[in-house]
Design an enzyme around this catalytic site. Structure first.
Site, PDB file in Angstrom:
ATOM      1  N   HIS A 103      -5.255   0.210  -2.301  1.00  0.00           N
ATOM      2  CA  HIS A 103      -5.522  -1.140  -2.452  1.00  0.00           C
ATOM      3  C   HIS A 103      -5.495  -1.881  -1.086  1.00  0.00           C
ATOM      4  CE1 HIS A 103      -4.609  -1.291  -6.928  1.00  0.00           C
ATOM      5  NE2 HIS A 103      -5.986  -1.023  -6.719  1.00  0.00           N
ATOM      6  N   HIS A 124       7.084  -7.143  -2.598  1.00  0.00           N
ATOM      7  CA  HIS A 124       6.087  -7.453  -3.181  1.00  0.00           C
ATOM      8  C   HIS A 124       6.003  -8.305  -4.307  1.00  0.00           C
ATOM      9  CE1 HIS A 124       2.173  -5.943  -5.144  1.00  0.00           C
ATOM     10  NE2 HIS A 124       1.854  -5.669  -3.943  1.00  0.00           N
ATOM     11  N   ASP A 184      -4.321  -4.895  -0.068  1.00  0.00           N
ATOM     12  CA  ASP A 184      -3.134  -5.745   0.437  1.00  0.00           C
ATOM     13  C   ASP A 184      -2.281  -4.547   0.981  1.00  0.00           C
ATOM     14  OD1 ASP A 184      -2.890  -4.416  -2.133  1.00  0.00           O
ATOM     15  OD2 ASP A 184      -1.098  -5.828  -2.459  1.00  0.00           O
ATOM     16  N   HIS A 185      -2.729  -3.346   1.007  1.00  0.00           N
ATOM     17  CA  HIS A 185      -1.655  -2.311   1.673  1.00  0.00           C
ATOM     18  C   HIS A 185      -2.390  -1.557   2.884  1.00  0.00           C
ATOM     19  CE1 HIS A 185       1.411  -2.237  -1.599  1.00  0.00           C
ATOM     20  NE2 HIS A 185       0.604  -2.814  -2.245  1.00  0.00           N
ATOM     21  N   HIS A 224       0.614   3.415 -11.329  1.00  0.00           N
ATOM     22  CA  HIS A 224      -0.073   2.065 -10.914  1.00  0.00           C
ATOM     23  C   HIS A 224      -1.648   2.345 -11.325  1.00  0.00           C
ATOM     24  CE1 HIS A 224      -0.788  -1.558  -8.980  1.00  0.00           C
ATOM     25  NE2 HIS A 224      -1.371  -1.058  -7.841  1.00  0.00           N
TER      26      HIS A 224
END
Length: 305
Positions: A65, A269, A67-68, A140
């Site tokens: 993803h 997070h 944002d990582h 996830h």
């Protein structure tokens, strides 16, 4: 050894928190640091931190993803511009290598240092003379990994005062005894290393869990950890959002820490929806289940003594 939080927000940057990135500083152990996830803006956070990109040794990407991950091309390129020459190893799911090489190809970016890519998988592990790292798939919306970092047992401290009482001054002999070697004095006396060393010291255990729903795998990875860094995107009252988006609440993370027998829980997070008053309530909810709970914030430093 130290945990240094570069980004502690979920999904997208906010005024208070950047997206995910966490450094494990190993100054005394390796004169380097390891980076876990690299969200957009990570290199800008580094400018206001004690971290030098030139000392970056390893990067671990928990999942793909943005944002990582989106900060990785820029950070790696800047490292080269800043004179970084030592190799870097990037560990991550299938696709990290394609992502980075594509970004470099279309932007005509060339790195002055070697990059090695290692594709991780459920059950993957790494070991050297100082550490063991174990990797498991979490739960996830896409494949997401958690990491357990185990420092190997360290030799006991040298009983220097005992040696000094014998008239032996600090020097190479001390070093040999600390290494576990027996030594012979000029008069023929043999000093047994075991007689001048304290018992071995257990290594530290750090578990870093990326985006995930509560799962038994998390408990296994975090078993008896000294520090557990767990995502806690939502408050307990927003559990329906955590379920929908494949995340954990503060309460769920606290339950994982309790069941695993961890010593300290660090929640990260966090959703940007919560103001300071709500974050205090957020902490109280988690601490009611697991008292030794901290909430991470950007630029937070935690010495792992």
């Amino acid at each position: 050894m130290e945990l240094y939080f570069l980004g502690t927000g979920a999904g997208l940057p906010s005024k208070r928190r950047n997206v995910s990135s966490l450094a494990l500083r190993l100054e005394s152990e390796r004169s380097s640091f390891w980076l876990f996830d690299c969200g957009e803006g990570t290199q800008q956070r580094m400018l206001n931190s004690p971290l030098s990109p030139q000392k970056l040794e390893k990067v671990f990407i928990s999942h793909l993803h943005g944002d990582h991950l989106y900060g990785l091309p820029g950070m790696m390129a800047s490292r080269g511009f800043q004179g970084g020459e030592s190799p870097v190893v990037i560990y991550g799911p299938h696709g990290v290598e394609d992502f980075l090489k594509t970004a470099f190809s279309v932007s005509h970016t060339y790195l002055p240092y070697h990059v090695q890519f290692v594709t991780i998988y459920d059950g993957w592990s790494f070991e050297d003379d100082q550490f063991q790292i174990h990797c498991r798939v979490l739960n996830h919306t896409i494949t997401s990994y958690g990491f357990r970092i185990e420092e190997k047992e360290k030799p006991g401290r040298l009983r220097a005062k005992q040696l000094q009482l014998l008239g032996i001054s600090p020097g190479p002999l001390y070093g040999d005894l600390k290494k576990g070697l027996d030594v012979r004095l000029p008069d023929g006396t043999i000093l047994r290393s075991k007689d001048y060393l304290d018992p071995p010291r257990p290594g530290r255990i750090i578990t870093l869990l990326g985006d995930t729903r509560p799962t038994e795998v998390s408990i296994d990875l975090a078993q008896q950890s000294d520090w557990l860094v767990h995502e806690g995107t939502y408050r307990h009252s927003d559990a329906h959002l955590a379920l929908t988006h494949g995340h954990s609440t503060n309460v769920e993370a606290a339950m994982i820490a309790k069941k695993a027998g961890s010593q300290c829980l660090i929640l990260t997070h966090l959703s940007a929806r919560y103001n300071e008053k709500e974050l205090h309530d957020y902490w109280q909810e988690a601490a009611a289940i697991f008292p030794n709970t901290l909430i991470a914030h950007d630029y937070m430093s935690i010495p792992l003594s």
